[in-house]
Design a protein around this motif. Sequence first.
Motif: not given
Length: 297
Positions: A113, A159-160, A162-167
């Motif tokens: 990152d 990474m996608n 992780i971002n999807s899980s956060k959203r």
Amino acid sequence: MCIPCCYTISTSEVGVIEKWGKFTRLSQPGLGVIMCPMEKLVGRLSFRVQQIDVRVETKTLDNVFLTAVVSVQYQVLRENVYEAFYALTNPVQQITAHVYDVMRSTLPTLELDAAFEAKEELASSVKNALSESFTSYGYQILQTLITDLDPAQSVKNAMNEINSSKRLKFSVAERAEGKKILRVKSAEAGAEALYLSGVGVSRQRKAIVDGLRDNIVDFSHGTTARTKDVMDLLLLTQYFDMIRDVGSAAKCRTTFVPMSRSSGDEIRCSLLQADAATKKQGMKETTSKKKKKKAKQ
């Protein structure tokens, strides 16, 4: 015997002339003449801005392998044409080696990152390193650009996710908060409805009491009827109204049994009569349904 030979140099270029293998002069754009074989045009250098793209594969501090694409824009200095032509054997290869050295010593100190966020710093480091090394050789480094940082596809997918899980987590929390608000508002509305219903029932009872009192006064006025008789009549009227309302309700299953204080047998007979009437009504409904079914067939 020397023979004159003609040549041309294009605009934004310079020619290098040697005599018996030794540098003698630079030839400017246009038509030129050399004495062959004594003199020889050994090369040309362009003053145009040139660019090379270097692909560097390395890993980050968190052990993620990625491919970085570095674009280096450089130009030959007019006052240092001799150094640019004679000092370096292969300028492109040597610039590439310096880019590899800087990128592979800098990226391993950054996490993935942070590497994406530090593109400007990486480009500045590469430019400073190249400028220090190649200015003395007649090359000016105009700009270095980190045009791409490309990790492996599996890393991109992770990474996608992780971002999807956060959203998704945020979405679930917001949905739960919305349901909570709906339930709270529904409970508040229910409480308000019950309160208003209680107020209505209270007013209704007050109106009934007031009406009964007026009826009793009007009925007993000018007659010999007692107040108790009038109350019994009004209560009996309300009793029959209640039976009518309950009996007219859809799918009513309530049975009213007459009660006598004189004997228990009358209660038993009344129950048997009510049960027989219920069974008879059920048989009628069953027969009616069968007839309708046959008529449809």
